[in-house]
Design an enzyme around this catalytic site. Structure first.
Site, PDB file in Angstrom:
ATOM      1  CB  SER A 479      -0.917   0.004   1.233  1.00 45.50           C
ATOM      2  OG  SER A 479      -1.398   1.306   1.469  1.00 45.50           O
ATOM      3  CG  ASP A 626      -6.598   3.635  -7.459  1.00 37.06           C
ATOM      4  OD1 ASP A 626      -7.119   2.914  -6.580  1.00 37.06           O
ATOM      5  OD2 ASP A 626      -5.908   4.634  -7.200  1.00 37.06           O
TER       6      ASP A 626
END
Ligand code: NAP
Length: 751
Positions: A479, A626
Site C-alpha cells: 500500500s 485503481d
C-alpha cells in the site's frame, strides 16, 4: 377527532403580531388553503385595518382572550420581548387541543416565558423560528413565498405532543419550508453566530461612520460593499433590542471570539504581516466559497469549473460505437495531494501547476489551511503554498473533515502523529467505514497516540508526539498510502524503513527528493533519515493515468477508434494498466517521453484492438490497483476468460470493488464471479456487436465504478443507467464533458 389529528385544514388560526412574519404566514395559509379562518391581532388599529384591507386576515380582534377562543392554532409573531405578557393574556382562554407556536428569533427565552406563565411548558406549545425574513417590517411587507426553500427550526421541549409537532411541521412544509428539529440552546448558539452577531456589527459600523464629521462624504461614496454589509442595519430596532437582550450570553460569547479575531487582523495590518493577513483572507475566502458544502458536510464540489454537481447523480448512456480525439485529462490525484502536503511543511513558497481541483485533493488543501498554512488558489490548476517548515503547523480550529478521501486521511495521520498538538480526522459516510488500523498500528509502533473506532475505522483521534522513533516496518499488504504515511512520520523520527511486499506508487519518494530530501531505495526497501529540511520548489503535475485509463479502455473496446492522451504521468509504479492492456492485446503507443519534476510523462496513442482474456499477473496488481473497475470492462469485451487474483485490497476501496463490479457486470448480462481476492470474467469477445445488454447499475457512490460502467456503453445493446455518480467529482470533475468530447453518448441527470 380534532383537525390536528386528521390532517385536514384547520378551522381557525389566530396570528398575534401582523408584521412581516405574521402576515407572510397568513398569506401562506391562505394560498395553500391550510385553514378556514384567520384572525389577526396587533397593537395598533391601523395595522389591523390594513390587514383586513389587504385580505391577509378574515377577521381582527383587539381582545386577545376572545381571539384565541376556539382556535386550533395560535401563531405568535410579535417581538419576543412581548411573549410572556401575551402568553399570560391568552393562557386562560386556550382550548385543550389548541396548538401554540411562535416565530421568535431566540428560543431559550420563549421556553422560559412559557414555564413562568404555565408552570411547565404545555405539550401543545411548539417553539419555532423561520430562518427567513428581511430588514423590512409591517403588514404590507409580508410575502406569500417568504418561507419557500427556507429552513424553519422547531425546538420542542421534552414531553411535547408529537402530533402538535407534526401539525406545525406540516404547515411550514406546505409553504415550501424545510423543517429542522433542534434543542433551544443549540438554536440560540447557532443563531448568535450566524444572525445576531452580523446584525450587531452592521448596526455598530453604520453608527460609527454616521457619527463621523465626514459622514456625508462617506455615505455619498459608499458603494456595493458597504451597502451589502450594512443592509441589515435597516432592520427594526425594537425587534433587535429584544433579540440581543434575550440571547445575551450566546451573543457575548461569539462577540468575544470575533473581537479576538479582529484584534489579530488589526495587529497583522499594523505590523504589515502579510503571512497573517493572507492566512485569514484565504481561509475566509475558501470557507465562504464552500459555504453550502461545508453546511452539508461535503467537501468542495461547488468550486470546480466543470464539475458534475452533486445533484447530477445519475449517468445515462446511450449505446455508442466509436471514440476519437485528443484529451488532456486532469492532473494526477496522488501527486496533487502530495504537492500540498510537502509544500506545506517545506521552507519557502511552492508553486504548483496542473493541480487536480477534485474533492479529494481539495480536502487535503483545506485541511492544511485549517492547520495554519497560507495557500492561494486553486485558480485553473495553479496553487501557491506558503510553507511553514517541519514544525510550523498550528492547531486547527476543529476536527479536520476529509470528505471521501482515504489518501488525505492516511497521509495526514502520519504527519500529524508527530506534531505537538492533538487533532481528530473525520470523513464522510464512506470514508468512515474504511480501515485505518493499517496506518494506526505501525504509527503506534513509532510511539504515536491514535484512537480509532473499535473496528479500526475513523474518526482518528491523534494526540501528537513530537518524539517519534524510527522503525523498520514490513508492510503486510502492498500500500502506497501506508508507505507514504510512515515516511511522513519518519521525517520526525531518526530513521524509518519500510519494506514492500510488492512495488507500490513512489510519488512520495520522488517528490521528497524534489524537495531536497534524501530517500534511500534498495530493492523493496525504502529508508528515510528524519530531521531533513524540505526546500520549496515548483511542481508541474502530470495528467492522471488513472483518469486516462477510462479512455484507454474506451478506445481499445470501441470499433475504429483512436484517442491521443496528452502529458500522462507514466511513473513505473502506475503503468500496470498499460502492461495489462497490452497483455490483453491492446494497441497502445507511448510517445514524447520526458521527465517533469522527477516524474516521467508521455503522450499515449490508443487504437481499437481485439482483446483476449488473460490471467492477470499478480505482480502487476499493485501497479494497476485503481484501474481494475475499467479493466473488468475490458475483460468483458475480450475473447475468453480473464482471471484476477491477489487483489483483496479492492474489497476495501471506496466500495467493495470486486463485488460491486461483479454485480454490475451480471446486471448487464456478463458472466462474472467474485472470488475472495479477485474475479473471474467470461469475456464475450470482440466480434459480438453488443457485449452488454444495457440496464441499470449501482455505483455505490464509487467514482471509478461509475466511470467504468460509462465506458461499457460503447459495447452495449441498450441504454445503461449508472446511479449515484456524484463522487466522480472526487477524482475527475470534467469526466462527462471530456467523455462527450470523444464520442460517448453520456448525460448526467438529477437523481
Ligand atoms: P414586525 O414586522 O415589526 O411586526 C411586528 C408585529 O407585532 C406588528 O404587527 C406589531 O403590531 C405587533 N406587535 C408588537 N408588539 C405587540 C404586542 N405587545 N402585542 C401584540 N402585537 C404586537 O416584526 P417581524 O419582522 O414580523 O417579526 C416578528 C417576530 O418574528 C419577532 O419575534 C422576530 O424575532 C421574528 N422573526 C423575524 C424575522 C425578520 O427577518 N424580520 C425573521 C425570523 C423571525 P403593530 O403593527 O400594531 O405595531
Amino acid at each position: 377527532m380534532s383537525a390536528v389529528a386528521q390532517g385536514r385544514p384547520l378551522s381557525k388560526v389566530v396570528i398575534i403580531g401582523l408584521g412581516l412574519i405574521g402576515s407572510s404566514f397568513a398569506r401562506g395559509l391562505k394560498k395553500w388553503q391550510l385553514c378556514e379562518q384567520i384572525v389577526g391581532c396587533a397593537r395598533s388599529s391601523s395595522t389591523l385595518e390594513q390587514g383586513l384591507a389587504l385580505g391577509v386576515v378574515d377577521a381582527v380582534e383587539t381582545d386577545l382572550g376572545r381571539a384565541v377562543q376556539g382556535a386550533d392554532l395560535v401563531f405568535l409573531s410579535m417581538p419576543i420581548g412581548a411573549t410572556e405578557k401575551i402568553l399570560s393574556s391568552i393562557a386562560p382562554h386556550l382550548g385543550k387541543n389548541t396548538i401554540v407556536t411562535d416565530a421568535g428569533s431566540v428560543k431559550g427565552c420563549v421556553v422560559e416565558a412559557a414555564k413562568r406563565v404555565f408552570g411547565t411548558v404545555p405539550e401543545n406549545f411548539i417553539p419555532g423560528h423561520p430562518i427567513a425574513g428581511s430588514e423590512q417590517s409591517g403588514v404590507a411587507a409580508g410575502k406569500v413565498d417568504l418561507f419557500l426553500h427556507h429552513k424553519v427550526i422547531l425546538t420542542p421541549v421534552s414531553g411535547h405532543c408529537p402530533k402538535a409537532v407534526s401539525k406545525v411541521s406540516e404547515l411550514w412544509e406546505a409553504m415550501g419550508a424545510e423543517v429542522i428539529l433542534m434543542h433551544h440552546d443549540a438554536h440560540d448558539k447557532v443563531l448568535a453566530a450566524t444572525s445576531h452577531l452580523p446584525h450587531l456589527l452592521a448596526y455598530s459600523l453604520v453608527d460609527t461612520l454616521a457619527k463621523d464629521d465626514e459622514n456625508l462624504e462617506i455615505f455619498r461614496y459608499a458603494a456595493g460593499g458597504f451597502r451589502d454589509f450594512t443592509r441589515i442595519a435597516a432592520s427594526d430596532p425594537v425587534m433587535w433590542h429584544d433579540i440581543f437582550l434575550a440571547n445575551r450570553a450566546a451573543t457575548l460569547e461569539v462577540l468575544d471570539q470575533f473581537t479576538e479575531g479582529l484584534a489579530h487582523i488589526r495587529a497583522a495590518v499594523d505590523t504589515a504581516n502579510s503571512q497573517d493577513m493572507l492566512g485569514v483572507f484565504t481561509r475566509a475566502q475558501a470557507a465562504r466559497e464552500h459555504f453550502s458544502t461545508i453546511l452539508s458536510q461535503r467537501a468542495y464540489l461547488e468550486s470546480m469549473s466543470e464539475s458534475i454537481k452533486e445533484k447530477q447523480a445519475t449517468f445515462i448512456l446511450q449505446p455508442g460505437e466509436q471514440v476519437s480525439g485528443t484529451l488532456r485529462v486532469p492532473g494526477d490525484k496522488s501527486i496533487s495531494h502530495r504537492s500540498i502536503i510537502l509544500g506545506s511543511i517545506a521552507e519557502g513558497e511552492t508553486d504548483v501547476e496542473g493541480f487536480l481541483e477534485g474533492e479529494d485533493a481539495l480536502a487535503t488543501l483545506q485541511a492544511f489551511r485549517d492547520l495554519g498554512v497560507v495557500i492561494e488558489g486553486p485558480h485553473n490548476g495553479r496553487v501557491k503554498v506558503y510553507g511553514v517548515g517541519l514544525k510550523g503547523l498550528k492547531v486547527p480550529p476543529g476536527d479536520l473533515y476529509l470528505g471521501n478521501s482515504g489518501t488525505s486521511m492516511r497521509l495526514l495521520a502520519g504527519l500529524l502523529s508527530a506534531q505537538d498538538f492533538s487533532v481528530t480526522l473525520t470523513g464522510d459516510k464512506s470514508l468512515s467505514k474504511r480501515p485505518m488500523g493499517r496506518v494506526a498500528d505501525p504509527l503506534r509502533e513509532m510511539g504515536a497516540h491514535i484512537t480509532t473506532e473499535q473496528d479500526g475505522s475513523p474518526p482518528l483521534a491523534i494526540k501528537g508526539n513530537p518524539c517519534l522513533f524510527g522503525i523498520t516496518y514490513k508492510m503486510p499488504v502492498a500500500s502506497a498510502q501506508v508507505k507514504s504515511c510512515l515516511l511522513l512520520a519518519g521525517l520526525y523520527s531518526d530513521s524509518t524503513t519500510v519494506v514492500e511486499p510488492a512495488p507500490t506508487r513512489d510519488h512520495t519518494e520522488r517528490m521528497l527528493r524534489g524537495f531536497g530530501v534524501s530517500v534511500d531505495q534498495k530493492g523493496d526497501t525504502v529508508t528515510l533519515q528524519g530531521g531533513q529540511t524540505l526546500k520549496a520548489c515548483s511542481i508541474d503535475i502530470p495528467a492522471d493515468i488513472s483518469s486516462a485509463a477510462f479512455f484507454m479502455v474506451a478506445a481499445s473496446i470501441a470499433k475504429d477508434s483512436e484517442i491521443l492522451l496528452e502529458h500522462v504521468g507514466i511513473n513505473p509504479t502506475r503503468t500496470g494498466i498499460i502492461d495489462i492492456l497490452r497483455l490483453m492485446g491492446a494497441d497502445i503507443s507511448v510517445q514524447n517521453e520526458k521527465q517533469v519534476g522527477g516524474e516521467p510523462v508521455a503522450d499515449l496513442v490508443v487504437r481499437s484492438a481485439d482483446l483476449k482474456g488473460i490471467d492477470i499477473p499478480e505482480r502487476l496488481v499493485p501497479l494497476a490497483i485503481d484501474e481494475f473497475p475499467v479493466l473488468f470492462i475490458a475483460a468483458a469485451c475480450a475473447q475468453g476468460v480473464t482471471r484476477l487474483t491477489g487483489a483483496e485490497e479492492l474489497r476495501v476501496k471506496e466500495s467493495d470493488r470486486i463485488q460491486v463490479m461483479a454485480d454490475g457486470l451480471l446486471a448487464l448480462g456478463v458472466d462474472a464471479e467474485a472470488t475472495p481476492d479477485g474475479i473471474i470474467i467470461q469475456g464475450k469477445g470482440s466480434d459480438q456487436a453488443g457485449v452488454f445488454s444495457g440496464g441499470c447499475v449501482e455505483s455505490h457512490g464509487d467514482h471509478r465504478i461509475a466511470m467504468a460502467f460509462s465506458v461499457a456503453s460503447l459495447r452495449s445493446r441498450g441504454e445503461i443507467q449508472v446511479a449515484n455518480c456524484a463522487n466522480v467529482a472526487t477524482s475527475f470533475p470534467s469526466f462527462v464533458s471530456q467523455a462527450q468530447k470523444v464520442g460517448l453518448k453520456i448525460v448526467a441527470k438529477d437523481a
